[in-house]
Design a protein around this motif. Structure first.
Motif, short mmCIF file in Angstrom:
data_model
loop_
_atom_site.label_atom_id
_atom_site.label_comp_id
_atom_site.label_asym_id
_atom_site.label_seq_id
_atom_site.Cartn_x
_atom_site.Cartn_y
_atom_site.Cartn_z
N GLN A 160 0.83 -1.21 0.00
CA GLN A 160 0.00 0.00 0.00
C GLN A 160 0.87 1.27 0.00
OE1 GLN A 160 -3.25 -0.01 2.81
NE2 GLN A 160 -3.80 -2.14 2.35
N GLY A 161 1.90 1.25 -0.86
CA GLY A 161 2.71 2.43 -1.07
C GLY A 161 3.87 2.63 -0.11
N ARG A 162 4.07 1.70 0.84
CA ARG A 162 5.17 1.84 1.79
C ARG A 162 5.99 0.55 1.85
NH1 ARG A 162 2.81 5.23 6.90
NH2 ARG A 162 5.00 5.72 7.12
N GLU A 163 7.31 0.70 2.01
CA GLU A 163 8.18 -0.47 2.05
C GLU A 163 8.21 -1.08 3.44
OE1 GLU A 163 12.08 0.44 0.64
OE2 GLU A 163 11.40 0.99 -1.38
N LEU A 164 7.98 -2.40 3.50
CA LEU A 164 8.04 -3.10 4.79
C LEU A 164 9.44 -3.00 5.39
CD1 LEU A 164 6.17 -6.46 4.06
CD2 LEU A 164 5.38 -4.61 5.54
N ARG A 165 9.48 -2.76 6.69
CA ARG A 165 10.74 -2.81 7.42
C ARG A 165 10.62 -3.95 8.42
NH1 ARG A 165 11.16 3.61 8.70
NH2 ARG A 165 11.47 4.33 6.56
N LEU A 166 11.35 -5.02 8.16
CA LEU A 166 11.22 -6.23 8.95
C LEU A 166 12.43 -6.47 9.84
CD1 LEU A 166 9.82 -8.64 6.21
CD2 LEU A 166 8.54 -7.13 7.74
N ASN A 167 12.17 -6.97 11.04
CA ASN A 167 13.21 -7.36 11.98
C ASN A 167 12.73 -8.57 12.76
OD1 ASN A 167 15.32 -5.19 11.82
ND2 ASN A 167 13.54 -3.92 12.29
N LEU A 168 13.67 -9.28 13.34
CA LEU A 168 13.33 -10.37 14.23
C LEU A 168 12.71 -9.75 15.48
CD1 LEU A 168 13.61 -13.46 14.34
CD2 LEU A 168 15.75 -13.12 15.59
N ALA A 169 11.53 -10.22 15.87
CA ALA A 169 10.83 -9.64 17.02
C ALA A 169 11.36 -10.23 18.32
CB ALA A 169 9.33 -9.90 16.90
N ALA A 170 11.45 -9.39 19.33
CA ALA A 170 11.80 -9.87 20.66
C ALA A 170 10.62 -10.64 21.22
CB ALA A 170 12.13 -8.69 21.57
N VAL A 171 10.90 -11.79 21.80
CA VAL A 171 9.82 -12.63 22.32
C VAL A 171 9.50 -12.22 23.75
CG1 VAL A 171 9.12 -14.99 22.85
CG2 VAL A 171 10.55 -14.54 20.86
N LYS A 172 8.22 -11.95 23.99
CA LYS A 172 7.76 -11.57 25.32
C LYS A 172 6.70 -12.55 25.79
CE LYS A 172 8.58 -6.63 24.78
NZ LYS A 172 8.00 -5.28 24.85
N ALA A 173 6.46 -12.55 27.08
CA ALA A 173 5.41 -13.40 27.62
C ALA A 173 4.07 -12.90 27.11
CB ALA A 173 5.44 -13.36 29.15
#
Length: 199
Positions: A160-173
């Motif tokens: 939708q007109g914007r570039e995805l910025r992906l990172n490994l997510a920190a895992v939380k409870a």
């Protein structure tokens, strides 16, 4: 753009009952939208016809009926927060997806990753009270390998007109749900409009 300036513009479409420009509580800067209450539904429809997509104060504006009644955000969004996230499946193998367009829903985000192996679920994070997207979300996968593959394939892909910025997510409870889908497709029989300026 002040309330009086908006009143002068919208009066061309009919009777203007009130105009309220929304300001940030902390910075006191305009949030880029306002509520305009017209004298009748017909006046409101005429204002939409005349001004939606037009240039006002140097910006192209969107004028439409509000999706959520002003002041009713918490009442409307509360049940949506609970209902629309029951299907989200969390996982320790998770990607943080940033730079999302404001109208990207959780289903949209899931659809974007539909071809990626091991896709489990996706959700966009929304402000609890207003229901506005916070511009990021999470996508979960079955394995760490699936996450790595998705990061390589999807980072920078335009949505939708914007570039995805992906990172490994920190895992939380796991915590209680605090997000909601967009309130799409509601029809409001009201004389109140939302006017927002696109940047």
């Amino acid at each position: 753009m002040t309330s009086s300036q908006l009143t002068e513009i919208f009066v061309e479409a009919g009777t203007v009952v009130s105009v309220e420009v929304m300001y940030d509580r902390v910075t006191d800067r305009s949030r880029g939208f306002a509520f305009v209450t017209m004298g009748s539904v017909d006046d409101a429809k005429e204002a939409i016809r005349m001004f939606d997509g037009s240039q006002v104060g140097g910006r192209i504006v969107r004028v439409n009926f509000p999706e959520v009644p002003k002041g009713g955000e918490r009442l409307v969004m509360g049940p949506k927060i609970r209902n629309n996230n029951r299907d989200f499946v969390d996982s320790s193998h998770k990607i943080y997806a940033g730079n999302l367009g404001w109208r990207v829903s959780s289903q949209d985000l899931k659809d974007v990753f539909a071809e990626q192996p091991g896709l489990v679920s996706a959700k966009v994070i929304y402000e609890r009270d207003s229901g506005r997207s916070r511009g990021f979300g999470f996508v979960t996968f079955e394995t760490a390998q699936d996450v790595e593959a998705a990061l390589k394939t999807m980072n920078g892909v335009e949505v939708q007109g914007r570039e995805l910025r992906l990172n490994l997510a920190a895992v939380k409870a796991p915590s209680s749900p605090s997000v909601t889908e967009e309130n799409e497709g509601s029809s409001v029989d009201t004389s109140e409009l939302v006017s927002s300026a696109s940047t």
